[in-house]
Design a protein around this motif. Structure first.
Motif, PDB file in Angstrom:
ATOM      1  N   GLU A 100      -3.692 -10.117  -7.190  1.00  0.00           N
ATOM      2  CA  GLU A 100      -3.377  -8.958  -6.365  1.00  0.00           C
ATOM      3  C   GLU A 100      -3.639  -9.292  -4.893  1.00  0.00           C
ATOM      4  OE1 GLU A 100      -5.046  -5.243  -7.576  1.00  0.00           O
ATOM      5  OE2 GLU A 100      -5.195  -5.895  -9.672  1.00  0.00           O
ATOM      6  N   ALA A 146       2.136   0.308  -6.271  1.00  0.00           N
ATOM      7  CA  ALA A 146       3.525   0.750  -6.483  1.00  0.00           C
ATOM      8  C   ALA A 146       3.885   1.919  -5.576  1.00  0.00           C
ATOM      9  CB  ALA A 146       3.734   1.134  -7.948  1.00  0.00           C
ATOM     10  N   GLY A 147       2.861   2.558  -4.975  1.00  0.00           N
ATOM     11  CA  GLY A 147       3.125   3.686  -4.079  1.00  0.00           C
ATOM     12  C   GLY A 147       3.386   3.272  -2.644  1.00  0.00           C
ATOM     13  N   SER A 181       0.381   7.979  -1.455  1.00  0.00           N
ATOM     14  CA  SER A 181       0.438   7.602  -2.873  1.00  0.00           C
ATOM     15  C   SER A 181      -0.245   6.268  -3.142  1.00  0.00           C
ATOM     16  CB  SER A 181       1.897   7.516  -3.337  1.00  0.00           C
ATOM     17  OG  SER A 181       2.508   8.779  -3.266  1.00  0.00           O
ATOM     18  N   SER A 182      -0.175   5.348  -2.184  1.00  0.00           N
ATOM     19  CA  SER A 182      -0.781   4.026  -2.393  1.00  0.00           C
ATOM     20  C   SER A 182      -2.297   4.064  -2.240  1.00  0.00           C
ATOM     21  CB  SER A 182      -0.205   3.018  -1.392  1.00  0.00           C
ATOM     22  OG  SER A 182      -0.603   3.336  -0.062  1.00  0.00           O
ATOM     23  N   GLY A 183      -2.778   5.056  -1.462  1.00  0.00           N
ATOM     24  CA  GLY A 183      -4.193   5.048  -1.122  1.00  0.00           C
ATOM     25  C   GLY A 183      -4.427   4.175   0.092  1.00  0.00           C
ATOM     26  N   VAL A 204      -5.196   1.073  -4.444  1.00  0.00           N
ATOM     27  CA  VAL A 204      -5.409   1.655  -5.773  1.00  0.00           C
ATOM     28  C   VAL A 204      -4.079   1.730  -6.531  1.00  0.00           C
ATOM     29  CG1 VAL A 204      -6.101   3.740  -6.995  1.00  0.00           C
ATOM     30  CG2 VAL A 204      -7.409   2.973  -4.998  1.00  0.00           C
ATOM     31  N   ASN A 205      -3.019   2.103  -5.812  1.00  0.00           N
ATOM     32  CA  ASN A 205      -1.694   2.214  -6.423  1.00  0.00           C
ATOM     33  C   ASN A 205      -0.688   1.440  -5.570  1.00  0.00           C
ATOM     34  OD1 ASN A 205       0.620   3.014  -7.830  1.00  0.00           O
ATOM     35  ND2 ASN A 205       0.798   4.902  -6.628  1.00  0.00           N
ATOM     36  N   ARG A 249      -6.060  -4.703  -0.800  1.00  0.00           N
ATOM     37  CA  ARG A 249      -5.623  -4.156  -2.084  1.00  0.00           C
ATOM     38  C   ARG A 249      -5.409  -2.665  -1.919  1.00  0.00           C
ATOM     39  NH1 ARG A 249     -10.024  -5.443  -6.401  1.00  0.00           N
ATOM     40  NH2 ARG A 249      -8.489  -4.450  -7.749  1.00  0.00           N
ATOM     41  N   PRO A 292      10.166   2.934  -9.269  1.00  0.00           N
ATOM     42  CA  PRO A 292       8.909   2.218  -8.997  1.00  0.00           C
ATOM     43  C   PRO A 292       9.089   0.707  -8.970  1.00  0.00           C
ATOM     44  CG  PRO A 292       8.997   2.922 -11.262  1.00  0.00           C
ATOM     45  CD  PRO A 292      10.200   3.514 -10.601  1.00  0.00           C
TER      46      PRO A 292
END
Length: 261
Positions: free
Chosen positions: A100, A182-183, A197-199, A179-180, A177, A78
Motif C-alpha cells: 500500500e 478507493a475513495g 470518502s478516502s479519509g 483508510v479507504n 496511506r 470503484p
C-alpha cells in the motif's frame, strides 16, 4: 409498455460498463494505473401486491408479492487497488511501491496529490519531480555533482557528491496511506486527490506499518488483466444485445396489439 424503458436502462448501463472496460484496456500500459469496475443497482419497484399483506380475516397472508422492477442504474465505478506487476527499468530515479501507499506530489496550485507512478526525474533545480515537473514531497534536491544516486527500500536517498568517497544523505521519500483508498478522486495524469470518502492522509515511512516498500530501478505496471477485461467486454456486449432484443420483442408486441381489430 414499461419493458421498453426497462430494457433501455439496461442498454445504457451496459454502454457505461463498456466505457469503463475500454478505459481499463486503454490504460493497461499506464504506470501505476488502477482498474475500475462498474457496479449496478436495480431501480425502484412497483408493488402490485405486497408480500405479507393480509388475505383474510383469519390471518392468512400473501407469501410472495408482485413487484415489477424499473430497470437498472449505475451505482459506482470503484477502483481495484490491488498491486500491479513490478517491472525492472534500470533507471536510477524510477521507484516502485510494493504494497500500500502513495507518493505525495505538490501541485502548482499548492494542493497535495497522490500517485503510484514512480517514474521520477530531476528538474533544472535538481529537485525530484514527476514527469510533469511536479515536486515530490518532501522536497528533495539532488546536487549537480551527485553521482551514484541510491534509494533504499525505506525511502532514504543517498549519493556520492563531488569527490567524496562516502555517500551523503539527501532526504527521505515519504509514503501515505488512506483508510479507504478507493475513495480517492482521480484527476488524470496518474494523480489522485483526497476526499471525505478516502479519509485524511496518513504519512509514514516506507517499510513500516504496512506503508509498502520502495524498489529503485523498477516501476509498477497497471493492474489490468487483459484476459479478464476481454471476458468482461464480451459479457457486456451480450447483455447489451439481450436488452436490445427485449426492446425488439416489446415493439413487436405493441405492433401486434395495434393491429388487432
Amino acid at each position: 409498455m414499461k419493458a421498453l424503458h426497462i430494457a433501455a436502462s439496461g442498454m445504457m448501463a451496459q454502454e457505461l460498463n463498456v466505457e469503463v472496460i475500454s478505459n481499463n484496456i486503454a490504460n493497461m500500459r499506464t504506470t501505476g494505473f488502477k482498474r475500475q469496475r462498474a457496479d449496478f443497482q436495480d431501480l425502484l419497484y412497483e408493488n402490485l401486491r405486497r408480500p405479507g399483506a393480509s388475505t383474510s380475516d383469519t390471518g392468512t397472508i400473501v407469501p410472495t408479492g408482485i413487484e415489477i422492477g424499473g430497470g437498472v442504474k449505475t451505482a459506482a465505478t470503484p477502483r481495484v487497488m490491488s498491486q500491479g506487476n513490478i517491472t525492472m527499468t534500470e533507471k536510477e530515479l524510477d521507484v516502485a511501491i510494493r504494497g500500500e501507499g502513495f507518493f505525495r506530489v505538490r501541485l502548482p496550485d499548492g494542493r497535495t496529490a497522490y500517485s503510484r507512478d514512480g517514474s521520477f526525474e530531476r528538474d533544472s533545480l535538481g529537485q525530484l519531480v514527476t514527469v510533469d515537473g511536479y515536486v515530490i514531497e518532501p522536497g528533495i534536491t539532488i546536487p549537480d555533482d551527485a553521482r551514484g544516486v541510491s534509494i533504499n527500500s525505506e525511502g532514504l536517498i543517498q549519493a556520492f557528491v563531488s569527490t567524496d568517497t562516502d555517500p551523503v544523505d539527501l532526504g527521505n521519500i515519504d509514503l501515505v496511506r488512506f483508510v479507504n483508498p478507493a475513495g480517492l478522486e482521480a484527476m488524470g495524469d496518474n494523480l489522485f486527490l483526497e476526499t471525505p470518502s478516502s479519509g485524511p492522509e496518513q504519512v509514514g515511512t516506507p517499510g513500516l506499518d504496512g506503508y509498502g516498500m520502495l524498489q529503485q530501478g523498477y516501476l509498477e505496471q497497471a493492474n489490468v488483466n487483459p484476459v479478464s477485461e476481454i471476458s468482461d467486454l464480451i459479457a457486456a456486449q451480450r447483455a447489451y444485445e439481450m436488452n436490445s432484443r427485449v426492446i425488439t420483442a416489446a415493439d413487436e408486441m405493441m405492433s401486434s396489439t395495434a393491429s388487432m381489430r
